[in-house]
Design a protein around this motif. Sequence first.
Motif, PDB file in Angstrom:
ATOM      1  N   ASP A  42      15.760 -19.517  65.275  1.00  0.00           N
ATOM      2  CA  ASP A  42      15.223 -18.180  65.514  1.00  0.00           C
ATOM      3  C   ASP A  42      14.579 -17.607  64.258  1.00  0.00           C
ATOM      4  OD1 ASP A  42      16.142 -18.347  68.090  1.00  0.00           O
ATOM      5  OD2 ASP A  42      17.969 -17.214  67.726  1.00  0.00           O
ATOM      6  N   ILE A  43      15.241 -17.790  63.119  1.00  0.00           N
ATOM      7  CA  ILE A  43      14.689 -17.283  61.860  1.00  0.00           C
ATOM      8  C   ILE A  43      13.359 -17.953  61.542  1.00  0.00           C
ATOM      9  CG2 ILE A  43      15.060 -17.214  59.364  1.00  0.00           C
ATOM     10  CD1 ILE A  43      18.007 -16.794  59.885  1.00  0.00           C
ATOM     11  N   LEU A  44      13.269 -19.260  61.784  1.00  0.00           N
ATOM     12  CA  LEU A  44      12.022 -19.977  61.507  1.00  0.00           C
ATOM     13  C   LEU A  44      10.900 -19.503  62.433  1.00  0.00           C
ATOM     14  CD1 LEU A  44      13.356 -23.605  60.934  1.00  0.00           C
ATOM     15  CD2 LEU A  44      12.597 -21.952  59.219  1.00  0.00           C
ATOM     16  N   ILE A  45      11.219 -19.236  63.684  1.00  0.00           N
ATOM     17  CA  ILE A  45      10.197 -18.757  64.618  1.00  0.00           C
ATOM     18  C   ILE A  45       9.685 -17.388  64.186  1.00  0.00           C
ATOM     19  CG2 ILE A  45       9.811 -17.977  66.984  1.00  0.00           C
ATOM     20  CD1 ILE A  45      11.778 -20.128  67.890  1.00  0.00           C
ATOM     21  N   ILE A  46      10.601 -16.477  63.849  1.00  0.00           N
ATOM     22  CA  ILE A  46      10.186 -15.148  63.389  1.00  0.00           C
ATOM     23  C   ILE A  46       9.406 -15.258  62.077  1.00  0.00           C
ATOM     24  CG2 ILE A  46      11.027 -12.898  62.615  1.00  0.00           C
ATOM     25  CD1 ILE A  46      13.412 -13.283  64.503  1.00  0.00           C
ATOM     26  N   GLY A  47       9.834 -16.172  61.204  1.00  0.00           N
ATOM     27  CA  GLY A  47       9.128 -16.368  59.947  1.00  0.00           C
ATOM     28  C   GLY A  47       7.699 -16.865  60.149  1.00  0.00           C
ATOM     29  N   LYS A  48       7.503 -17.759  61.112  1.00  0.00           N
ATOM     30  CA  LYS A  48       6.146 -18.246  61.391  1.00  0.00           C
ATOM     31  C   LYS A  48       5.252 -17.112  61.889  1.00  0.00           C
ATOM     32  CE  LYS A  48       7.655 -22.948  62.571  1.00  0.00           C
ATOM     33  NZ  LYS A  48       7.819 -23.933  63.678  1.00  0.00           N
ATOM     34  N   ALA A  49       5.780 -16.274  62.775  1.00  0.00           N
ATOM     35  CA  ALA A  49       4.991 -15.138  63.260  1.00  0.00           C
ATOM     36  C   ALA A  49       4.636 -14.194  62.117  1.00  0.00           C
ATOM     37  CB  ALA A  49       5.763 -14.398  64.354  1.00  0.00           C
ATOM     38  N   THR A  50       5.590 -13.975  61.206  1.00  0.00           N
ATOM     39  CA  THR A  50       5.330 -13.100  60.060  1.00  0.00           C
ATOM     40  C   THR A  50       4.248 -13.670  59.161  1.00  0.00           C
ATOM     41  OG1 THR A  50       7.654 -12.405  60.121  1.00  0.00           O
ATOM     42  CG2 THR A  50       6.410 -11.923  58.119  1.00  0.00           C
ATOM     43  N   VAL A  51       4.300 -14.977  58.922  1.00  0.00           N
ATOM     44  CA  VAL A  51       3.286 -15.620  58.079  1.00  0.00           C
ATOM     45  C   VAL A  51       1.903 -15.493  58.701  1.00  0.00           C
ATOM     46  CG1 VAL A  51       2.508 -17.856  57.210  1.00  0.00           C
ATOM     47  CG2 VAL A  51       4.904 -17.207  56.984  1.00  0.00           C
ATOM     48  N   VAL A  52       1.820 -15.662  60.024  1.00  0.00           N
ATOM     49  CA  VAL A  52       0.521 -15.548  60.699  1.00  0.00           C
ATOM     50  C   VAL A  52      -0.055 -14.139  60.530  1.00  0.00           C
ATOM     51  CG1 VAL A  52      -0.601 -15.535  62.960  1.00  0.00           C
ATOM     52  CG2 VAL A  52       0.971 -17.380  62.363  1.00  0.00           C
ATOM     53  N   VAL A  53       0.761 -13.125  60.797  1.00  0.00           N
ATOM     54  CA  VAL A  53       0.275 -11.742  60.697  1.00  0.00           C
ATOM     55  C   VAL A  53      -0.080 -11.402  59.251  1.00  0.00           C
ATOM     56  CG1 VAL A  53       0.881  -9.321  61.037  1.00  0.00           C
ATOM     57  CG2 VAL A  53       1.563 -11.020  62.735  1.00  0.00           C
ATOM     58  N   TYR A  54       0.796 -11.746  58.320  1.00  0.00           N
ATOM     59  CA  TYR A  54       0.511 -11.487  56.913  1.00  0.00           C
ATOM     60  C   TYR A  54      -0.753 -12.212  56.459  1.00  0.00           C
ATOM     61  CZ  TYR A  54       4.879  -9.050  55.791  1.00  0.00           C
ATOM     62  OH  TYR A  54       5.894  -8.132  55.712  1.00  0.00           O
ATOM     63  N   GLY A  55      -0.925 -13.449  56.914  1.00  0.00           N
ATOM     64  CA  GLY A  55      -2.104 -14.211  56.516  1.00  0.00           C
ATOM     65  C   GLY A  55      -3.397 -13.554  56.958  1.00  0.00           C
ATOM     66  N   VAL A  56      -3.407 -13.013  58.173  1.00  0.00           N
ATOM     67  CA  VAL A  56      -4.605 -12.335  58.679  1.00  0.00           C
ATOM     68  C   VAL A  56      -4.936 -11.113  57.827  1.00  0.00           C
ATOM     69  CG1 VAL A  56      -5.539 -11.021  60.617  1.00  0.00           C
ATOM     70  CG2 VAL A  56      -4.322 -13.158  61.038  1.00  0.00           C
ATOM     71  N   PHE A  57      -3.937 -10.288  57.527  1.00  0.00           N
ATOM     72  CA  PHE A  57      -4.198  -9.057  56.772  1.00  0.00           C
ATOM     73  C   PHE A  57      -4.523  -9.359  55.311  1.00  0.00           C
ATOM     74  CE2 PHE A  57      -2.304  -7.105  60.448  1.00  0.00           C
ATOM     75  CZ  PHE A  57      -2.934  -5.873  60.530  1.00  0.00           C
ATOM     76  N   ILE A  58      -3.869 -10.345  54.736  1.00  0.00           N
ATOM     77  CA  ILE A  58      -4.190 -10.700  53.343  1.00  0.00           C
ATOM     78  C   ILE A  58      -5.602 -11.259  53.251  1.00  0.00           C
ATOM     79  CG2 ILE A  58      -3.611 -12.297  51.473  1.00  0.00           C
ATOM     80  CD1 ILE A  58      -0.684 -12.006  52.248  1.00  0.00           C
ATOM     81  N   GLY A  59      -5.973 -12.118  54.208  1.00  0.00           N
ATOM     82  CA  GLY A  59      -7.321 -12.670  54.198  1.00  0.00           C
ATOM     83  C   GLY A  59      -8.386 -11.601  54.345  1.00  0.00           C
ATOM     84  N   LEU A  60      -8.190 -10.677  55.278  1.00  0.00           N
ATOM     85  CA  LEU A  60      -9.152  -9.588  55.449  1.00  0.00           C
ATOM     86  C   LEU A  60      -9.191  -8.687  54.222  1.00  0.00           C
ATOM     87  CD1 LEU A  60      -8.454  -8.578  59.164  1.00  0.00           C
ATOM     88  CD2 LEU A  60     -10.454  -9.797  58.277  1.00  0.00           C
ATOM     89  N   GLY A  61      -8.022  -8.432  53.631  1.00  0.00           N
ATOM     90  CA  GLY A  61      -7.981  -7.575  52.446  1.00  0.00           C
ATOM     91  C   GLY A  61      -8.686  -8.197  51.261  1.00  0.00           C
ATOM     92  N   LEU A  62      -8.476  -9.490  51.050  1.00  0.00           N
ATOM     93  CA  LEU A  62      -9.155 -10.166  49.940  1.00  0.00           C
ATOM     94  C   LEU A  62     -10.661 -10.231  50.175  1.00  0.00           C
ATOM     95  CD1 LEU A  62      -6.670 -13.118  49.258  1.00  0.00           C
ATOM     96  CD2 LEU A  62      -6.991 -11.038  47.899  1.00  0.00           C
ATOM     97  N   ALA A  63     -11.067 -10.458  51.432  1.00  0.00           N
ATOM     98  CA  ALA A  63     -12.502 -10.514  51.729  1.00  0.00           C
ATOM     99  C   ALA A  63     -13.172  -9.167  51.487  1.00  0.00           C
ATOM    100  CB  ALA A  63     -12.713 -10.955  53.176  1.00  0.00           C
ATOM    101  N   ALA A  64     -12.402  -8.083  51.698  1.00  0.00           N
ATOM    102  CA  ALA A  64     -12.963  -6.747  51.483  1.00  0.00           C
ATOM    103  C   ALA A  64     -12.827  -6.280  50.042  1.00  0.00           C
ATOM    104  CB  ALA A  64     -12.269  -5.753  52.405  1.00  0.00           C
TER     105      ALA A  64
END
Length: 468
Positions: A42-64
Amino acid sequence: MSRDVPVRCDGGNDSESRDEERANGPTNFLLNGNARPRWLNDILIIGKATVVVYGVFIGLGLAAGLDMNGIVSTLQQVTLLAASFALVVLALNLHWGYTGLFNIGVAGFMAVGAYTMALVTAAPDATFPGLGLPLWVGVLAGLVASALVGFLVALPALRLRADYFAIVTLAAAEVIRLVFNSSALHEFSVLGVELGTGGGQGMSFPNLRNTVSRELLYVGGDPTAGPTLFGRPFMAVGDRLELSPSVVEGWVYTVVLVALVAFAFVVITRIGNSPFGRMLKAIREDELVARSLGKNTDRVKIKVFMLGCVFMGLAGIVWQGRRGYIDPNLFLPIITFYIFIALIIGGSGSNTGSVVGAFLFAGLLFEGPPFVQRIVDATFDLPHPPTVYDGAVALGDLDPMPLLGYAVGELPNLRFVLFGAVLIALMIYRPDGILGHRNEPASPIDLTKERAPREREHAVADGGEEDE
């Protein structure tokens, strides 16, 4: 006399399986989902979802071109919203996923918790006065009030099911909101004590976010004093990343919310694995059968409804109370709609799915479009025509920029179209949600470690150990 080796269904035998597990060692334990404990999975599944969401926002933030403070602040806001959603989605999963109670009055029970806390903690000399009691007293009062209101709503709804129960809960939520919006409670007196909700104007009370974060960060809650033992790591990381004090305080409050989500997750999971939880699932599948076995299903439904309302009241306190101001418009029925979308995405009946669905909904669907709009507006100079017709006319002149600018400007509203598209896709391809297909164990112990009766008979007959 040769010893028989039990044969597995796939053609192998148990001794080969044990040899293979020993050969693979701990690496196989980490890679094989069937070998991991359920809590770790369960922790690994929640961690994967967190990484996906964080990755999207970090990528958009760095691009901007956002700096570290801007990116960390964005992640804090997304995590805070996701944790708030997760807390109330877990409560709804206890009602709908476990017991089959179609409660669409979630926003009303959140309002009861938040307004009770505000009335208890607001200063007596404020514009709309309260009792001026400590914060922890207000939180406890909000939880008790949510449970009592849940009890009052559950009593007349016991004989109702499905759509009829949903109508009762929706009506109750609207009654609660309109009561707090009423001018009769703008200012009132109870036993000579002056109180007031402010009606449609709303009311102020001690800022929950600042109070909690500063008490944990600074000695005596004073920002000019030194950090506490708990606050030292946060202050050290903030200094290293050059974060502003408000961002550090925001992360402290967010960590508190994440801890509350973990607590609710553990409590509800333990309930689901208990005999009481198995009774809830029996009511969900067929209440008549559960009643025919001598179970008092009415009492069980009242208990679980009150418990779920407690968590909903807590979510209303920590989510909507973080600004130090509330008004009835914060508890519109659309809030319940958001909670149901998050639960449907993750999968009804799965606590892990509730958390994952809340994180994906809050991050990618709710906060994602407005964040993209801010990034595009800050990066590109797009025209913003007043109507889509003006953008379409410009498109006829082979100029797509006005239509694109209009679409970007309407992204916060277009996310509702995105909600519908996601729900349609889920109904077609994943009707049970992302994790709704997971089996719910009926036993609180891991039965996969138990040997079959035939294997135990072989072991005893051939001189093996009995009752190891």
